[in-house]
Scaffold this motif. Structure first.
Motif, PDB file in Angstrom:
ATOM      1  N   THR A 114      26.236   2.387 -19.393  1.00 50.01           N
ATOM      2  CA  THR A 114      25.656   2.829 -20.669  1.00 50.01           C
ATOM      3  C   THR A 114      25.318   1.765 -21.660  1.00 50.01           C
ATOM      4  O   THR A 114      26.076   0.860 -21.666  1.00 50.01           O
ATOM      5  N   SER A 115      24.447   1.880 -22.513  1.00 53.49           N
ATOM      6  CA  SER A 115      24.090   0.957 -23.581  1.00 53.49           C
ATOM      7  C   SER A 115      25.322   1.229 -24.426  1.00 53.49           C
ATOM      8  O   SER A 115      25.879   0.223 -25.320  1.00 53.49           O
ATOM      9  N   GLU A 116      25.844   2.144 -24.838  1.00 54.46           N
ATOM     10  CA  GLU A 116      27.226   2.285 -25.729  1.00 54.46           C
ATOM     11  C   GLU A 116      28.232   1.302 -25.050  1.00 54.46           C
ATOM     12  O   GLU A 116      28.854   0.666 -25.970  1.00 54.46           O
ATOM     13  N   VAL A 140      25.518   2.367  -6.688  1.00 55.90           N
ATOM     14  CA  VAL A 140      25.264   2.455  -8.223  1.00 55.90           C
ATOM     15  C   VAL A 140      23.903   1.622  -8.711  1.00 55.90           C
ATOM     16  O   VAL A 140      24.541   0.349  -8.485  1.00 55.90           O
ATOM     17  N   HIS A 141      23.133   1.946  -8.950  1.00 56.21           N
ATOM     18  CA  HIS A 141      21.931   1.101  -9.265  1.00 56.21           C
ATOM     19  C   HIS A 141      21.922   1.284 -11.054  1.00 56.21           C
ATOM     20  O   HIS A 141      21.557   2.323 -11.699  1.00 56.21           O
ATOM     21  N   TYR A 142      22.247  -0.085 -11.419  1.00 58.86           N
ATOM     22  CA  TYR A 142      22.458  -0.086 -13.025  1.00 58.86           C
ATOM     23  C   TYR A 142      21.042  -0.181 -13.762  1.00 58.86           C
ATOM     24  O   TYR A 142      20.138  -0.538 -12.907  1.00 58.86           O
ATOM     25  N   ASP A 143      21.008   0.365 -14.960  1.00 61.30           N
ATOM     26  CA  ASP A 143      19.509   0.377 -15.611  1.00 61.30           C
ATOM     27  C   ASP A 143      19.337  -1.041 -16.269  1.00 61.30           C
ATOM     28  O   ASP A 143      20.076  -1.682 -17.163  1.00 61.30           O
ATOM     29  N   ILE A 147      20.513  -3.697 -20.007  1.00 60.61           N
ATOM     30  CA  ILE A 147      21.051  -4.897 -19.896  1.00 60.61           C
ATOM     31  C   ILE A 147      20.170  -6.102 -20.339  1.00 60.61           C
ATOM     32  O   ILE A 147      20.903  -6.945 -21.199  1.00 60.61           O
ATOM     33  N   SER A 148      18.920  -5.806 -20.167  1.00 57.41           N
ATOM     34  CA  SER A 148      18.044  -6.819 -20.670  1.00 57.41           C
ATOM     35  C   SER A 148      17.971  -6.801 -22.128  1.00 57.41           C
ATOM     36  O   SER A 148      18.142  -7.811 -22.686  1.00 57.41           O
TER      37      SER A 148
END
Ligand SMILES: *Cc1c(COP(=O)(O)O)cnc(C)c1O
Length: 357
Positions: A114-116, A140-143, A147-148
């Motif tokens: 998560t971004s948090e 699991v495919h991360y977002d 990340i970017s």
């Protein structure tokens, strides 16, 4: 045999036919042309910019993971590693081996990022970020967007292992500002194992000037220099590179990378619909199109893998270590069809009627 593992996977007939041919001598214009075309198609399919470069490394995916560590980082760096399973752990092990300064974000099995979580690492002087965008061991495919965003905000050099994700999920090197992307021949590229591919942004190419390579075989600077004329410093896996060429051209002829990704997505969705009535739970919060990770609720995952292989000639992907009994994975990459999904589902229903699951 029907192969639903995550690699090596089933190849197309065109790719198989090349495997039956003699391997040609390679210091020729003919081979150079194949390599230059491979580079151009890899750039096109990952939406890399014109000034990006591509290295074809003889060695499985891990060779390119190691090449990325050795060529882009040293004791000046502070690296953040996403560790959600055995491939994340491999980046951690590489950082240990090369005595790099790193911090890992350890995720539970199946947990998305998560971004948090990332925000806790803002403004702490990190210079490198390592992620397996699809953690194949747990599915699991991360977002990539979060990340970017984090890497841009903190001016961090971003290395993305997309080994099992390239050609299964969309990858946009320019859009996501990825500095280095890695993939391998035996995943969705659906060729034999033995070659991995590194796409370098201009920023990554420039960074090599600052990092004298400590390794001869994995030296990206000499690989790039030779690559300018479509060659490699050492004898590469010539046969596999010819198969990769045929496969990339095949994808291009069939409408390009988006069509291929849509095909894999359709296979994955078809399987996920058909598995609904069987006693399995999907264990990932965020799936790639490449793989469905399944937890059998009534028996051991490893037993299902063995029974399907030995009695039905169907190969799903087992897990190792502590996940062996808990999770099995069904791949949707390689030359598979919805009819193959039907055969697998029928076998699982048969196991159910026999009281095995
Ligand atoms: C398959 C894979 C690798 C590479 O493994 P090799 O066995 O060295 O080819 C690395 N990362 C991910 C995410 C993978 O799926």
């Amino acid at each position: 045999m029907i192969n639903f593992t995550v690699g090596p996977v089933q190849s197309s007939q065109t790719v198989l036919n090349i495997g039956a041919e003699q391997v040609p001598y390679f210091r020729t214009n003919e081979f150079s042309e194949i390599m230059l075309e491979n580079e151009a198609l890899m750039k096109k399919f990952t939406n890399a910019k014109e000034d990006a470069r591509v290295v074809f490394m003889t060695g499985s995916g891990t060779a390119s993971m190691e090449a990325s560590i050795v060529n882009f980082f040293d004791e000046r760096d502070k690296i953040l590693v996403i560790n959600g399973g055995s491939f994340g752990q491999r980046f951690v092990d590489l950082c240990e081996l090369y005595q790099l300064n790193y911090t890992q974000i350890k995720l539970e099995v199946g947990q998305a990022l998560t971004s948090e979580q990332l925000a806790q690492y803002d403004n702490q002087g990190f210079t490198g970020f390592l992620v397996n965008i699809h953690e194949t061991s747990t599915g699991v495919h991360y977002d990539i967007d979060i990340i970017s965003e984090f890497c841009q905000k903190n001016n961090i050099f971003l290395v993305v292992d997309a080994i099992s994700s390239f050609l299964a999920d969309k990858i946009d090197i320019s859009g996501s500002k990825i500095d280095v992307m890695i993939t391998g021949s035996q995943k969705a590229l659906a060729c034999p194992p033995g070659v991995s591919v590194i796409v370098l942004s201009k920023k990554a190419v420039d960074r090599l000037e600052d990092y004298p390579s400590k390794c001869m075989y994995l030296n990206l600077k000499s690989a790039l220099k030779n690559g300018e004329r479509g060659q490699t410093p050492f004898t590469p896996a010539v046969g596999i590179l010819r198969q990769i060429h045929a496969r990339l051209k095949e994808i291009e002829a069939n409408g390009g990378v988006d069509v291929e990704i849509a095909r894999v997505k359709e296979l994955a969705e078809d399987f996920r619909n058909k598995i609904k009535d069987l006693p399995f739970e999907i264990t990932s919060e965020s799936m790639s199109n490449a793989v469905t990770p399944l937890h059998p609720t009534t028996c051991s995952a490893y037993e299902i893998f063995l029974t399907l292989k030995d009695e039905y000639g169907i190969w799903v992907c087992p897990n190792g270590g502590e996940l062996a009994d808990k999770i099995m994975r069904v791949g949707h990459i390689g030359a598979l069809s919805c009819k193959d999904n039907d055969i697998l589902i029928a076998a699982l229903k048969d196991l159910q009627s026999r009281g095995i699951i």
